[in-house]
Design a protein around this motif. Structure first.
Motif, PDB file in Angstrom:
ATOM      1  N   LEU A 185       7.476  10.540 -20.416  1.00 53.82           N
ATOM      2  CA  LEU A 185       7.644   9.671 -19.253  1.00 53.82           C
ATOM      3  C   LEU A 185       8.991   9.915 -18.577  1.00 53.82           C
ATOM      4  O   LEU A 185       9.097   9.961 -17.349  1.00 53.82           O
ATOM      5  N   MET A 186      10.029  10.064 -19.390  1.00 54.74           N
ATOM      6  CA  MET A 186      11.356  10.303 -18.831  1.00 54.74           C
ATOM      7  C   MET A 186      11.372  11.629 -18.065  1.00 54.74           C
ATOM      8  O   MET A 186      12.013  11.745 -17.020  1.00 54.74           O
ATOM      9  N   GLN A 187      10.653  12.615 -18.581  1.00 56.91           N
ATOM     10  CA  GLN A 187      10.554  13.906 -17.867  1.00 56.91           C
ATOM     11  C   GLN A 187       9.896  13.721 -16.495  1.00 56.91           C
ATOM     12  O   GLN A 187      10.346  14.281 -15.494  1.00 56.91           O
ATOM     13  N   ILE A 188       8.828  12.934 -16.479  1.00 56.03           N
ATOM     14  CA  ILE A 188       8.120  12.678 -15.215  1.00 56.03           C
ATOM     15  C   ILE A 188       9.067  11.957 -14.240  1.00 56.03           C
ATOM     16  O   ILE A 188       9.181  12.336 -13.061  1.00 56.03           O
ATOM     17  N   LEU A 189       9.739  10.931 -14.760  1.00 54.56           N
ATOM     18  CA  LEU A 189      10.637  10.148 -13.891  1.00 54.56           C
ATOM     19  C   LEU A 189      11.763  11.027 -13.349  1.00 54.56           C
ATOM     20  O   LEU A 189      12.193  10.870 -12.209  1.00 54.56           O
ATOM     21  N   LYS A 190      12.222  11.979 -14.186  1.00 56.66           N
ATOM     22  CA  LYS A 190      13.297  12.890 -13.756  1.00 56.66           C
ATOM     23  C   LYS A 190      12.908  13.679 -12.509  1.00 56.66           C
ATOM     24  O   LYS A 190      13.762  14.005 -11.676  1.00 56.66           O
ATOM     25  N   GLU A 191      11.626  13.988 -12.405  1.00 52.83           N
ATOM     26  CA  GLU A 191      11.162  14.734 -11.226  1.00 52.83           C
ATOM     27  C   GLU A 191      11.347  13.927  -9.937  1.00 52.83           C
ATOM     28  O   GLU A 191      11.306  14.483  -8.845  1.00 52.83           O
ATOM     29  N   PHE A 192      11.497  12.600 -10.101  1.00 51.97           N
ATOM     30  CA  PHE A 192      11.691  11.744  -8.933  1.00 51.97           C
ATOM     31  C   PHE A 192      13.123  11.204  -8.850  1.00 51.97           C
ATOM     32  O   PHE A 192      13.413  10.340  -8.049  1.00 51.97           O
ATOM     33  N   GLN A 193      13.987  11.759  -9.729  1.00 52.99           N
ATOM     34  CA  GLN A 193      15.355  11.253  -9.794  1.00 52.99           C
ATOM     35  C   GLN A 193      16.121  11.577  -8.504  1.00 52.99           C
ATOM     36  O   GLN A 193      15.916  12.632  -7.900  1.00 52.99           O
ATOM     37  N   GLU A 194      16.993  10.665  -8.136  1.00 51.08           N
ATOM     38  CA  GLU A 194      17.771  10.823  -6.897  1.00 51.08           C
ATOM     39  C   GLU A 194      18.698  12.030  -7.000  1.00 51.08           C
ATOM     40  O   GLU A 194      19.315  12.223  -8.032  1.00 51.08           O
ATOM     41  N   GLY A 215       0.818  -1.213   0.000  1.00 57.13           N
ATOM     42  CA  GLY A 215       0.000   0.000   0.000  1.00 57.13           C
ATOM     43  C   GLY A 215       0.855   1.267   0.000  1.00 57.13           C
ATOM     44  O   GLY A 215       0.466   2.292  -0.575  1.00 57.13           O
ATOM     45  N   GLU A 216       2.003   1.196   0.640  1.00 55.95           N
ATOM     46  CA  GLU A 216       2.916   2.354   0.645  1.00 55.95           C
ATOM     47  C   GLU A 216       3.460   2.618  -0.761  1.00 55.95           C
ATOM     48  O   GLU A 216       3.524   3.771  -1.222  1.00 55.95           O
ATOM     49  N   ALA A 217       3.839   1.537  -1.448  1.00 55.06           N
ATOM     50  CA  ALA A 217       4.334   1.695  -2.823  1.00 55.06           C
ATOM     51  C   ALA A 217       3.223   2.230  -3.724  1.00 55.06           C
ATOM     52  O   ALA A 217       3.476   3.043  -4.621  1.00 55.06           O
ATOM     53  N   VAL A 218       1.995   1.777  -3.478  1.00 48.96           N
ATOM     54  CA  VAL A 218       0.856   2.278  -4.254  1.00 48.96           C
ATOM     55  C   VAL A 218       0.667   3.770  -3.997  1.00 48.96           C
ATOM     56  O   VAL A 218       0.382   4.542  -4.922  1.00 48.96           O
ATOM     57  N   SER A 219       0.849   4.182  -2.741  1.00 51.47           N
ATOM     58  CA  SER A 219       0.728   5.609  -2.409  1.00 51.47           C
ATOM     59  C   SER A 219       1.715   6.440  -3.230  1.00 51.47           C
ATOM     60  O   SER A 219       1.346   7.446  -3.845  1.00 51.47           O
ATOM     61  N   ILE A 220       2.958   6.009  -3.265  1.00 53.70           N
ATOM     62  CA  ILE A 220       3.953   6.718  -4.085  1.00 53.70           C
ATOM     63  C   ILE A 220       3.569   6.641  -5.563  1.00 53.70           C
ATOM     64  O   ILE A 220       3.674   7.618  -6.314  1.00 53.70           O
ATOM     65  N   GLY A 221       3.102   5.469  -5.970  1.00 49.65           N
ATOM     66  CA  GLY A 221       2.686   5.264  -7.359  1.00 49.65           C
ATOM     67  C   GLY A 221       1.555   6.196  -7.765  1.00 49.65           C
ATOM     68  O   GLY A 221       1.512   6.687  -8.899  1.00 49.65           O
ATOM     69  N   ILE A 222       0.644   6.440  -6.830  1.00 46.85           N
ATOM     70  CA  ILE A 222      -0.447   7.382  -7.092  1.00 46.85           C
ATOM     71  C   ILE A 222       0.121   8.780  -7.348  1.00 46.85           C
ATOM     72  O   ILE A 222      -0.271   9.466  -8.301  1.00 46.85           O
ATOM     73  N   LEU A 257       1.143   8.107   4.839  1.00 48.96           N
ATOM     74  CA  LEU A 257       1.635   7.304   3.718  1.00 48.96           C
ATOM     75  C   LEU A 257       2.776   8.022   3.012  1.00 48.96           C
ATOM     76  O   LEU A 257       2.756   9.245   2.884  1.00 48.96           O
ATOM     77  N   PRO A 258       3.791   7.298   2.547  1.00 44.54           N
ATOM     78  CA  PRO A 258       4.913   7.936   1.843  1.00 44.54           C
ATOM     79  C   PRO A 258       4.455   8.494   0.496  1.00 44.54           C
ATOM     80  O   PRO A 258       3.621   7.884  -0.178  1.00 44.54           O
ATOM     81  N   THR A 259       4.992   9.637   0.116  1.00 46.02           N
ATOM     82  CA  THR A 259       4.597  10.270  -1.154  1.00 46.02           C
ATOM     83  C   THR A 259       5.801  10.676  -1.994  1.00 46.02           C
ATOM     84  O   THR A 259       5.637  11.235  -3.068  1.00 46.02           O
ATOM     85  N   THR A 260       6.991  10.388  -1.477  1.00 42.90           N
ATOM     86  CA  THR A 260       8.189  10.722  -2.252  1.00 42.90           C
ATOM     87  C   THR A 260       9.033   9.471  -2.447  1.00 42.90           C
ATOM     88  O   THR A 260       8.946   8.522  -1.666  1.00 42.90           O
ATOM     89  N   TYR A 261       9.847   9.492  -3.490  1.00 45.56           N
ATOM     90  CA  TYR A 261      10.702   8.348  -3.788  1.00 45.56           C
ATOM     91  C   TYR A 261      11.847   8.846  -4.643  1.00 45.56           C
ATOM     92  O   TYR A 261      11.659   9.708  -5.497  1.00 45.56           O
ATOM     93  N   LYS A 262      13.041   8.308  -4.403  1.00 45.27           N
ATOM     94  CA  LYS A 262      14.208   8.715  -5.185  1.00 45.27           C
ATOM     95  C   LYS A 262      14.575   7.595  -6.157  1.00 45.27           C
ATOM     96  O   LYS A 262      15.027   6.524  -5.742  1.00 45.27           O
ATOM     97  N   ILE A 263      14.345   7.836  -7.443  1.00 43.95           N
ATOM     98  CA  ILE A 263      14.699   6.829  -8.457  1.00 43.95           C
ATOM     99  C   ILE A 263      16.208   6.895  -8.713  1.00 43.95           C
ATOM    100  O   ILE A 263      16.745   7.956  -9.021  1.00 43.95           O
ATOM    101  N   LYS A 264      16.865   5.736  -8.611  1.00 41.18           N
ATOM    102  CA  LYS A 264      18.319   5.694  -8.815  1.00 41.18           C
ATOM    103  C   LYS A 264      18.678   5.847 -10.281  1.00 41.18           C
ATOM    104  O   LYS A 264      19.567   6.582 -10.643  1.00 41.18           O
ATOM    105  N   ASP A 265      17.981   5.073 -11.132  1.00 40.68           N
ATOM    106  CA  ASP A 265      18.322   5.086 -12.554  1.00 40.68           C
ATOM    107  C   ASP A 265      17.013   5.132 -13.348  1.00 40.68           C
ATOM    108  O   ASP A 265      16.294   4.139 -13.424  1.00 40.68           O
ATOM    109  N   ILE A 266      16.719   6.278 -13.942  1.00 42.98           N
ATOM    110  CA  ILE A 266      15.402   6.425 -14.582  1.00 42.98           C
ATOM    111  C   ILE A 266      15.272   5.550 -15.836  1.00 42.98           C
ATOM    112  O   ILE A 266      14.169   5.156 -16.198  1.00 42.98           O
ATOM    113  N   THR A 267      16.382   5.223 -16.488  1.00 45.12           N
ATOM    114  CA  THR A 267      16.299   4.356 -17.673  1.00 45.12           C
ATOM    115  C   THR A 267      15.838   2.950 -17.274  1.00 45.12           C
ATOM    116  O   THR A 267      14.967   2.355 -17.917  1.00 45.12           O
ATOM    117  N   THR A 268      16.451   2.424 -16.204  1.00 45.76           N
ATOM    118  CA  THR A 268      16.037   1.110 -15.703  1.00 45.76           C
ATOM    119  C   THR A 268      14.575   1.133 -15.288  1.00 45.76           C
ATOM    120  O   THR A 268      13.819   0.200 -15.565  1.00 45.76           O
TER     121      THR A 268
END
Lengths: 341, 341
Positions: A332-341, A246-253, A283-294
């Motif tokens: 999509l890459m732009q969106i993922l960049k907003e969560f980049q580490e 559910g926490e991952a879903v929260s971030i996913g939302i 619930l967690p709402t932030t996440y740091k993506i290590k590698d957006i390509t992966t």
């Protein structure tokens, strides 16, 4: 209270007596066994009752656990007239649904969910499955339970963090299907058992309606995956068990909403409103993506991704949703960049 | 020639072109790949076609092979729109049916059987599964293929011993369902391709009718297990691979008939008539049981055994059958003693 689906009913309230002419195998985990097994056993009337306790947690939602259940079933000489009972959270429900679906090509099983998440989501609808190195729930089958019993009594022993993870799925349903329900969630008193039961009943009613229309997810049922396309990747990449589902879903939302906001499907105010209610429930709402390509490549392993076309469930305001199939890699890459580490 | 079942057709004759909008994964074994893969590939039109070759034989009909298929499917990024093709004998058909049934909760698969046994029996009806230490086909599911293509061209490279094993299943069907067909089998010329195809068509027609009536084996379909209750135990106890499946069924038919004879369900003459046709096709008809108690206990692992009640399919004359559910342990032990080492 009861909700009826084509082949079974979902019963709300105190767990009734369960009588079965044949053998019964209860599958649970050590914690639930310690807290509630005696109570469950007192409700079961059957020729022979066996119990198997499996390690708890998403990391054990794998083929090894399936093999353990099958081995126990064969050792106790279960047959096609036997019954399995899933007594635990979503992990137990999913693996018991799978194991009972392939034992002798399928026997009956009952869901007795003991977590909020399992009560509002995974115990209803017949999706079963396990995770593997490629992702979540990628192996499994549709196997409808014979019955689902939802008794909020079990939630009294549920840790607060797990309870909150269940609220994430409730919020998800409200955003996609019911604006008034979403509004009411802002003031829901989760400590009030009447309020809680009404809320669970509401969510299950929505889900049952969706499953009735589309049992094997050819269409509308995919809407239930709002937040999950991102969430599943977060769970896989952070190692199963780090975040609760559910926490991952929260971030996913939040990630899906970032995309929805960019596409003008929701307003900045709606984005904030949803963010607020997630935070309000710790619930967690932030996440740091290590590698957006992966991260991007992982989208293509999603079961909703067909012929290499991605499919996202996005909110359309609050109380409605759309399927978005033509999202460009660039966006999509732009969106993922907003969560980049 | 074609036989139509509710959700798919069985096509007889030269393999037609197979066109699929999506990825295709062919699963076969080294021998069939060497002999016929180029031919099959020449018939397939699809976006991407992959091939996985698995070790052949009953010993490989296990969870490891299922995992290998799933791994290959994930590695090649198959999705819910992809297709698996089972290209081989009964083992390949059963494991591909199972793997495609649980990959992403089920995708389409096609059966292209290359053995007589698979053409007349296992490729039709949607039973899939694997063996384990407890017995044969004890884990699996009902998953109907999208299509079955029966082309006797592939049988030209089939070793004679395997061909004969297929005849055992044909004889089984005739005994249970069709006296005239049984009589005709005495003079069937298996070398004559027209005669052969007619014979396969006849058997599949009978099986299709049975499956139409009872897809998930709640009733009449269990008749197809004539000879199998004994046969499965023989296969397990002699080590998978020692006897071919059809050979074990041949011995199983003789054992079931010994019981049927004792119960006056068949005459001594009918017993001999059946024995004769099995021998005529070089099928084994004798077996030495090492420990009759172990053999007896193994009956209770059979999927047809419910609530510890054994269920045998026995011939009633030739061309008809009965289900026998009240066979005493005493009588069974007497029958097994006749086969004691």
């Amino acid at each position: 209270m009861q909700i009826t689906l084509p082949n079974y009913s979902i019963t709300f309230g105190a767990l009734p007596n369960i009588s079965h002419k044949g053998k019964v195998l209860i599958i649970t985990n050590p914690k639930i066994a310690g807290l509630h097994l005696q109570f469950l056993l007192s409700k079961i009337q059957a020729n022979e009752v066996y119990c198997l306790s499996l390690q708890d947690g998403e990391t054990y939602k794998n083929m090894q656990s399936i093999e353990l259940i099958l081995e126990s079933a064969f050792n106790h000489r279960l047959d096609r007239n036997s019954l399995m009972i899933a007594f635990g959270g979503g992990v137990i429900g999913d693996i018991v649904g799978f194991a009972s679906g392939i034992f002798m090509r399928g026997i009956d099983f009952i869901q007795i969910p003991t977590t909020l998440l399992a009560q509002v989501d995974s115990s209803v609808g017949g999706k079963t499955g396990i995770n593997n190195q490629f992702g979540k729930n990628l192996v499994g089958l549709f196997h409808q339970p014979k019955a689902v019993y939802i008794d909020t009594h079990f939630l009294k022993t549920l840790p607060k963090r797990e309870f909150n993870a269940g609220i994430a799925e409730i919020i998800k349903m409200a955003i996609c299907f019911d604006k008034d329900f979403f509004t009411s969630l802002k003031t829901t008193n989760w400590e009030d058992s009447k309020n809680l039961l009404e809320c669970i009943y509401k969510v299950v009613s929505i889900k049952a309606q969706v499953v009735r229309e589309d049992e094997t997810e050819k269409g509308i049922r995919a809407a239930l995956n709002y937040g999950h396309t991102f969430g599943h990747i977060i769970e896989a990449q952070s190692g199963y068990g780090h975040y609760l589902h559910g926490e991952a879903v929260s971030i996913g939302i939040v990630m899906a909403n970032t995309l929805a906001l960019r596409l003008n499907l929701i307003t900045q105010q709606q984005y904030q409103e949803i963010l607020q209610i997630l935070k309000q429930n710790n619930l967690p709402t932030t996440y740091k993506i290590k590698d957006i390509t992966t991260f991007y490549q992982a989208f293509f392993l999603d079961k909703k991704s067909i012929n290499n076309k991605l499919k996202f469930v996005l909110p359309k305001g609050i109380g409605d949703f759309i399927f978005k199939e033509d999202t460009s890699k660039d966006l999509l890459m732009q969106i993922l960049k907003e969560f980049q580490e």
